[in-house]
Write a protein that holds these residues in place. Structure first.
Motif, PDB file in Angstrom:
ATOM      1  N   SER A 542      81.976 150.919 -26.753  1.00 47.91           N
ATOM      2  CA  SER A 542      82.807 150.232 -25.577  1.00 47.91           C
ATOM      3  C   SER A 542      84.094 148.814 -26.589  1.00 47.91           C
ATOM      4  CB  SER A 542      82.224 149.910 -24.529  1.00 47.91           C
ATOM      5  OG  SER A 542      80.904 148.996 -25.038  1.00 47.91           O
ATOM      6  N   LEU A 543      83.438 148.986 -27.120  1.00 48.72           N
ATOM      7  CA  LEU A 543      84.603 147.655 -27.817  1.00 48.72           C
ATOM      8  C   LEU A 543      85.921 148.263 -28.965  1.00 48.72           C
ATOM      9  CD1 LEU A 543      81.260 145.508 -29.639  1.00 48.72           C
ATOM     10  CD2 LEU A 543      82.590 145.042 -27.128  1.00 48.72           C
ATOM     11  N   ALA A 544      85.880 149.663 -28.230  1.00 53.16           N
ATOM     12  CA  ALA A 544      87.214 150.115 -29.458  1.00 53.16           C
ATOM     13  C   ALA A 544      88.312 149.570 -28.107  1.00 53.16           C
ATOM     14  CB  ALA A 544      86.617 151.267 -29.658  1.00 53.16           C
ATOM     15  N   GLU A 545      87.748 149.168 -27.119  1.00 55.95           N
ATOM     16  CA  GLU A 545      88.947 149.166 -26.226  1.00 55.95           C
ATOM     17  C   GLU A 545      89.613 147.920 -26.960  1.00 55.95           C
ATOM     18  OE1 GLU A 545      91.030 146.143 -23.148  1.00 55.95           O
ATOM     19  OE2 GLU A 545      88.625 145.570 -23.931  1.00 55.95           O
ATOM     20  N   GLU A 546      91.547 147.882 -26.329  1.00 58.59           N
ATOM     21  CA  GLU A 546      91.720 146.798 -27.019  1.00 58.59           C
ATOM     22  C   GLU A 546      91.885 145.629 -26.879  1.00 58.59           C
ATOM     23  OE1 GLU A 546      96.971 146.569 -27.192  1.00 58.59           O
ATOM     24  OE2 GLU A 546      96.525 147.216 -25.707  1.00 58.59           O
ATOM     25  N   ASP A 547      91.736 144.874 -26.108  1.00 56.47           N
ATOM     26  CA  ASP A 547      90.998 143.179 -25.750  1.00 56.47           C
ATOM     27  C   ASP A 547      90.033 143.432 -27.066  1.00 56.47           C
ATOM     28  OD1 ASP A 547      93.156 142.484 -24.840  1.00 56.47           O
ATOM     29  OD2 ASP A 547      92.709 143.469 -22.632  1.00 56.47           O
ATOM     30  N   HIS A 548      89.186 143.482 -27.107  1.00 55.69           N
ATOM     31  CA  HIS A 548      88.043 143.634 -27.632  1.00 55.69           C
ATOM     32  C   HIS A 548      88.218 143.879 -28.780  1.00 55.69           C
ATOM     33  CE1 HIS A 548      85.460 144.676 -23.845  1.00 55.69           C
ATOM     34  NE2 HIS A 548      85.545 143.256 -24.053  1.00 55.69           N
ATOM     35  N   ALA A 549      89.112 145.074 -29.454  1.00 60.75           N
ATOM     36  CA  ALA A 549      88.582 145.259 -30.927  1.00 60.75           C
ATOM     37  C   ALA A 549      89.613 144.497 -31.090  1.00 60.75           C
ATOM     38  CB  ALA A 549      89.796 146.694 -31.046  1.00 60.75           C
ATOM     39  N   ASN A 550      90.927 143.207 -31.042  1.00 59.76           N
ATOM     40  CA  ASN A 550      91.840 142.495 -31.375  1.00 59.76           C
ATOM     41  C   ASN A 550      91.057 141.514 -31.411  1.00 59.76           C
ATOM     42  OD1 ASN A 550      93.949 144.188 -31.322  1.00 59.76           O
ATOM     43  ND2 ASN A 550      94.734 143.670 -29.063  1.00 59.76           N
ATOM     44  N   LEU A 551      89.970 140.916 -30.787  1.00 60.03           N
ATOM     45  CA  LEU A 551      89.223 140.465 -31.064  1.00 60.03           C
ATOM     46  C   LEU A 551      88.739 140.506 -32.745  1.00 60.03           C
ATOM     47  CD1 LEU A 551      87.429 137.111 -30.025  1.00 60.03           C
ATOM     48  CD2 LEU A 551      86.568 138.564 -28.362  1.00 60.03           C
ATOM     49  N   LEU A 552      88.397 141.278 -32.192  1.00 56.38           N
ATOM     50  CA  LEU A 552      87.201 141.524 -33.476  1.00 56.38           C
ATOM     51  C   LEU A 552      87.993 141.160 -34.874  1.00 56.38           C
ATOM     52  CD1 LEU A 552      85.163 144.758 -32.141  1.00 56.38           C
ATOM     53  CD2 LEU A 552      84.316 142.532 -32.955  1.00 56.38           C
ATOM     54  N   SER A 580      93.933 130.957 -31.696  1.00 57.95           N
ATOM     55  CA  SER A 580      94.177 131.189 -32.125  1.00 57.95           C
ATOM     56  C   SER A 580      92.821 132.663 -31.005  1.00 57.95           C
ATOM     57  CB  SER A 580      94.610 132.669 -33.434  1.00 57.95           C
ATOM     58  OG  SER A 580      93.479 133.091 -34.199  1.00 57.95           O
ATOM     59  N   VAL A 581      91.424 131.734 -31.412  1.00 59.42           N
ATOM     60  CA  VAL A 581      90.050 132.825 -31.637  1.00 59.42           C
ATOM     61  C   VAL A 581      90.045 132.916 -29.753  1.00 59.42           C
ATOM     62  CG1 VAL A 581      87.562 133.116 -31.185  1.00 59.42           C
ATOM     63  CG2 VAL A 581      89.365 132.212 -33.224  1.00 59.42           C
ATOM     64  N   THR A 582      90.549 131.796 -29.230  1.00 56.04           N
ATOM     65  CA  THR A 582      90.405 131.553 -27.978  1.00 56.04           C
ATOM     66  C   THR A 582      91.698 132.336 -27.019  1.00 56.04           C
ATOM     67  OG1 THR A 582      91.455 129.529 -27.666  1.00 56.04           O
ATOM     68  CG2 THR A 582      89.582 129.204 -28.163  1.00 56.04           C
ATOM     69  N   GLU A 583      92.974 131.952 -27.402  1.00 60.64           N
ATOM     70  CA  GLU A 583      93.821 132.614 -27.124  1.00 60.64           C
ATOM     71  C   GLU A 583      93.526 134.632 -26.522  1.00 60.64           C
ATOM     72  OE1 GLU A 583      97.662 130.882 -28.739  1.00 60.64           O
ATOM     73  OE2 GLU A 583      96.775 132.078 -29.656  1.00 60.64           O
ATOM     74  N   GLN A 584      92.846 134.975 -27.708  1.00 62.95           N
ATOM     75  CA  GLN A 584      92.715 136.278 -27.114  1.00 62.95           C
ATOM     76  C   GLN A 584      91.771 137.243 -26.711  1.00 62.95           C
ATOM     77  OE1 GLN A 584      93.939 138.806 -28.884  1.00 62.95           O
ATOM     78  NE2 GLN A 584      93.165 139.964 -27.796  1.00 62.95           N
ATOM     79  N   LEU A 585      89.953 135.704 -26.559  1.00 59.84           N
ATOM     80  CA  LEU A 585      88.797 135.530 -25.567  1.00 59.84           C
ATOM     81  C   LEU A 585      88.850 135.568 -24.508  1.00 59.84           C
ATOM     82  CD1 LEU A 585      86.061 135.439 -25.660  1.00 59.84           C
ATOM     83  CD2 LEU A 585      86.236 132.926 -26.050  1.00 59.84           C
ATOM     84  N   ALA A 586      90.639 134.982 -24.048  1.00 64.34           N
ATOM     85  CA  ALA A 586      90.961 134.272 -22.660  1.00 64.34           C
ATOM     86  C   ALA A 586      91.371 136.027 -22.075  1.00 64.34           C
ATOM     87  CB  ALA A 586      92.441 133.685 -22.581  1.00 64.34           C
ATOM     88  N   PHE A 587      91.816 136.747 -23.007  1.00 62.74           N
ATOM     89  CA  PHE A 587      92.565 137.896 -22.930  1.00 62.74           C
ATOM     90  C   PHE A 587      91.247 139.352 -22.589  1.00 62.74           C
ATOM     91  CE2 PHE A 587      96.498 137.647 -25.935  1.00 62.74           C
ATOM     92  CZ  PHE A 587      97.261 137.283 -24.467  1.00 62.74           C
ATOM     93  N   CYS A 588      90.109 138.793 -23.070  1.00 63.36           N
ATOM     94  CA  CYS A 588      88.684 139.751 -22.586  1.00 63.36           C
ATOM     95  C   CYS A 588      88.217 139.477 -22.059  1.00 63.36           C
ATOM     96  CB  CYS A 588      87.787 139.214 -23.713  1.00 63.36           C
ATOM     97  SG  CYS A 588      88.525 139.730 -25.946  1.00 63.36           S
ATOM     98  N   PHE A 589      88.695 137.699 -21.160  1.00 65.80           N
ATOM     99  CA  PHE A 589      88.405 137.729 -19.998  1.00 65.80           C
ATOM    100  C   PHE A 589      88.779 137.560 -18.337  1.00 65.80           C
ATOM    101  CE2 PHE A 589      85.083 133.521 -21.782  1.00 65.80           C
ATOM    102  CZ  PHE A 589      84.063 134.462 -22.004  1.00 65.80           C
ATOM    103  N   GLU A 590      90.358 138.281 -18.999  1.00 64.53           N
ATOM    104  CA  GLU A 590      90.432 139.004 -18.305  1.00 64.53           C
ATOM    105  C   GLU A 590      90.790 139.712 -16.959  1.00 64.53           C
ATOM    106  OE1 GLU A 590      94.503 138.868 -19.152  1.00 64.53           O
ATOM    107  OE2 GLU A 590      95.238 136.357 -19.030  1.00 64.53           O
ATOM    108  N   GLU A 591      90.072 140.726 -18.259  1.00 59.00           N
ATOM    109  CA  GLU A 591      89.226 142.218 -18.017  1.00 59.00           C
ATOM    110  C   GLU A 591      88.398 142.048 -17.390  1.00 59.00           C
ATOM    111  OE1 GLU A 591      91.510 144.062 -17.495  1.00 59.00           O
ATOM    112  OE2 GLU A 591      93.735 143.197 -18.056  1.00 59.00           O
ATOM    113  N   ALA A 592      87.071 140.643 -17.671  1.00 56.13           N
ATOM    114  CA  ALA A 592      85.716 141.424 -17.831  1.00 56.13           C
ATOM    115  C   ALA A 592      85.567 141.674 -16.484  1.00 56.13           C
ATOM    116  CB  ALA A 592      85.442 139.709 -18.238  1.00 56.13           C
ATOM    117  N   LYS A 593      84.172 142.544 -16.287  1.00 55.01           N
ATOM    118  CA  LYS A 593      83.256 142.826 -15.112  1.00 55.01           C
ATOM    119  C   LYS A 593      82.353 141.212 -15.154  1.00 55.01           C
ATOM    120  CE  LYS A 593      82.162 145.921 -17.149  1.00 55.01           C
ATOM    121  NZ  LYS A 593      83.237 146.019 -18.426  1.00 55.01           N
TER     122      LYS A 593
END
Length: 630
Positions: A542-552, A580-593
């Motif tokens: 499930s972490l292969a999704e783009e936003d999660h993968a980019n944060l990794l 840059s970490v927080t910027e990518q984290l924000a993308f993950c939270f935009e799609e968060a369930k």
């Protein structure tokens, strides 16, 4: 403490269908840097495809500076000097074998760019960060005298920073030196160095003599008891104002190539010089005054630095330099014919030795007293004998560039090139708007007070974010200091930057409060769903999704970032990375369930750990009292 061994790592890598044992490269530190694991496998692939020296292959692989351009970059001219780049690149693309770590490379000019496989990366990285914890980003081997022999001991760094002049205002350049110096100290500590932090006070010389004269005229014991530093600054401002016309006249005569001796033998010039001469002669009253002023300042500054979370191993200063060592330096200079007497002063004409900086004065002509240059030369020699350091860093503003180039040049002339090579001046822009913002005659603690008050107002205006941060008063105290530190560390050392209390205490991206907010948000999520569950194959997928993968992919870069910051001594590198970490984290939270999955919780725990490590390295306090849960 980390528990991951090479055997454990290879067992884990075998489970990812990677060949084991791990390819061996001298430059790789696979137990501290996951990208070094990737570089090792990639270098082995390159060696299998073309005739290439393994070390050259490994060194041709560099980190990417942009996620869109891949995670690793092969610099083709470095891999095969003289080869036709396009032919080489296309050939490597065509022959590149399947590997669980890498997607197919793509050619970009002289670069062959590599993307890490999003299916494999979480399986490699999340257990790695979980094992390393606060040690992720550290590399203690660098500071060893011999990296192959841990028992060989650690290299010694002596670092001097802050170093205010105790008769004068605490300026913006002293604040920057304090904050940058503390961060550079931590950079060396996480790389295994034995660090000694010194605050070398400007506590000697004619400025102290002038303050002594001023205290005789304007001083009050009662006022000194109530507000020691404030009163001493008031006295200094008064006597400096009274002395200003004589200084201006002295400059006029000197600029017109006239003789300043008559002026220096009368008025405040003479009184100042006489008081300082008494100090050097250890006159009981004059020397006791200078020591009292020094002790009052050390007590005050110790409390100030404690508020910033900064401490020193030693308070030194110009007054602490041994007269015997200064005489030793002076004798060496004379014996080697390096210095000369001119117009009553003892000096070194550095133009005769290839420098453009003119004369370095060793002894003052009017009183024969020691100069700042002589005392610094003696201080370097004394520290080398006391600490036997491998490196000594001076974190001092760029207005001292000429001074430190003179120090190193003179050490070379004294047949001490080894010592000269160990001395490093880390400079920064001395331009600061702090005084304009705070007004005249402010005291250093007022800097922190104003930041904390502004932070309290910012928290009141951001109620939703403030709810995550616990008690407002306590949060404002902690975050006000974080805001100040983050502002000073966000600008590269050579750059000017505004001293903007309103901006630094806002929640704009790139500020200390914004970093604190994201850290608190992660803590709040993890309070509900801890990130330590054992993950299944489906969880990892499930972490292969783009936003999660980019944060990794961003998290994987952290050890490379700390190494880059350590090499350049640029704290701004760390600050930019955390943004840059927080910027990518924000993308993950935009799609968060609404509900955080165990895999997402593991990712957020790794992110929290990296933010904590980076903030701690900068001197920011990451700990929060999490308020309302999300």
């Amino acid at each position: 403490m980390p528990t991951l061994s090479t055997a454990d790592l290879e067992s884990s890598l075998g489970g990812l269908d990677l060949n084991v044992p791990l390819p061996q490269f001298d430059a790789a530190n696979v137990l501290d840097n996951p990208l070094d694991i990737c570089r090792s496998y990639l270098a082995e692939i390159l060696c299998s495809l073309i005739e290439c020296d393994p070390t050259v292959a490994y060194n041709s692989i560099q980190p990417s500076n942009n996620l869109e351009n891949g995670d690793l970059v092969i610099i083709l001219p470095r891999l095969c000097p003289g080869a036709k780049v396009n032919e080489l690149g296309f050939d490597l693309q065509k022959k590149f074998p399947p590997c669980p770590l890498f997607g197919l490379p793509f050619l970009d000019g002289v670069h062959l760019r590599i993307m890490l496989m999003p299916e494999t990366l979480p399986r490699l990285l999340l257990p790695f960060i979980s094992d390393r914890k606060e040690a992720y980003g550290c590399d203690l081997n660098i500071g060893l005298n011999d990296s192959l022999l841990p028992e060989s001991g650690r290299k010694r760094l002596v670092i001097e920073f802050s170093s205010p002049t105790i008769t004068k205002d605490f300026e913006g350049k002293h604040l920057r030196s304090t904050i940058i110096g503390a961060c550079i100290s931590k950079m060396h500590q996480i790389m295994g160095w034995d660090v000694t932090k010194i605050n070398y006070l400007g506590d000697w010389g004619k400025p102290i003599g002038l303050l002594g004269v001023g205290f005789e005229k304007f001083g009050s014991e009662e006022a000194l008891q109530v507000d020691p530093i404030g009163h001493l600054l008031q006295v200094n401002h008064k006597i400096t104002e009274e002395f200003a016309p004589e200084e201006a006249e002295h400059k006029r005569i000197r600029d017109e190539k006239g003789d300043t001796a008559e002026l220096e033998n009368q008025g405040l010039y003479a009184e100042r010089n006489a008081f300082f001469k008494k100090m050097e002669d250890k006159n009981e009253e004059a020397f006791a005054f200078s020591k009292r002023v020094r002790d009052l300042n050390i007590n005050y500054y110790t409390q100030l630095y404690a508020r910033l979370g900064i401490s020193f191993d030693e308070y030194s200063g110009e007054s602490q330099v041994s007269e015997d060592t200064m005489n030793e330096i002076e004798k060496l200079l004379k014996d080697k014919g390096i210095c000369e007497e001119k117009d009553g002063a003892l000096l070194i004409d550095l133009r005769k030795h290839g420098m453009k900086s003119g004369a370095g004065i060793i002894r003052d002509r009017s009183s024969g007293s020691s100069t700042y240059l002589l005392r610094d030369l003696a201080a370097v020699l004394e520290r080398s004998r006391k600490f036997e350091f491998e490196k000594m860093i001076f974190v001092v503003a760029a207005d001292h560039n000429v001074h430190f180039s003179r120090v190193c040049k003179i050490l070379e002339l004294l047949d001490m090139p080894g010592l000269a090579n160990k001395v490093q001046h880390v400079n920064f822009s001395e331009v600061s708007k702090m005084k304009e913002k705070l007004g005249a005659e402010y005291q250093p603690n007022e800097i922190i007070d104003q930041c904390q008050l502004a932070m309290l107002e910012s928290l009141k205006a951001e109620e939703e974010k403030a709810q995550l941060l616990g008690d407002l008063g306590e949060a404002a105290k902690r975050m006000g200091i974080n805001a100040l530190l983050a502002q000073e560390l966000s600008a590269r050392r050579g750059n000017e930057h505004p001293f903007d209390i309103s901006g630094m205490t806002s929640f704009k991206p790139g500020t200390g409060p914004d970093l604190q907010y994201w850290y608190a948000k992660l803590c709040s999520i993890l309070k509900q769903q801890p990130g330590n569950a054992k993950l299944s194959t489906e969880d990892y997928d499930s972490l292969a999704e783009e936003d999660h993968a980019n944060l990794l992919r961003v998290l994987a870069q952290y050890p490379d970032v700390t190494h880059a910051a350590y090499r350049s001594l640029e704290p701004a590198t760390i600050m930019a990375y955390l943004v840059s970490v927080t910027e990518q984290l924000a993308f993950c939270f935009e799609e968060a369930k609404n509900n955080v999955t165990p895999a997402e919780a593991a990712l957020y725990e790794a992110t929290r750990q990296v933010l904590e490590n980076g903030m701690s390295l900068l001197g920011l306090t990451p700990a929060v009292q999490v308020g309302q849960d999300l």
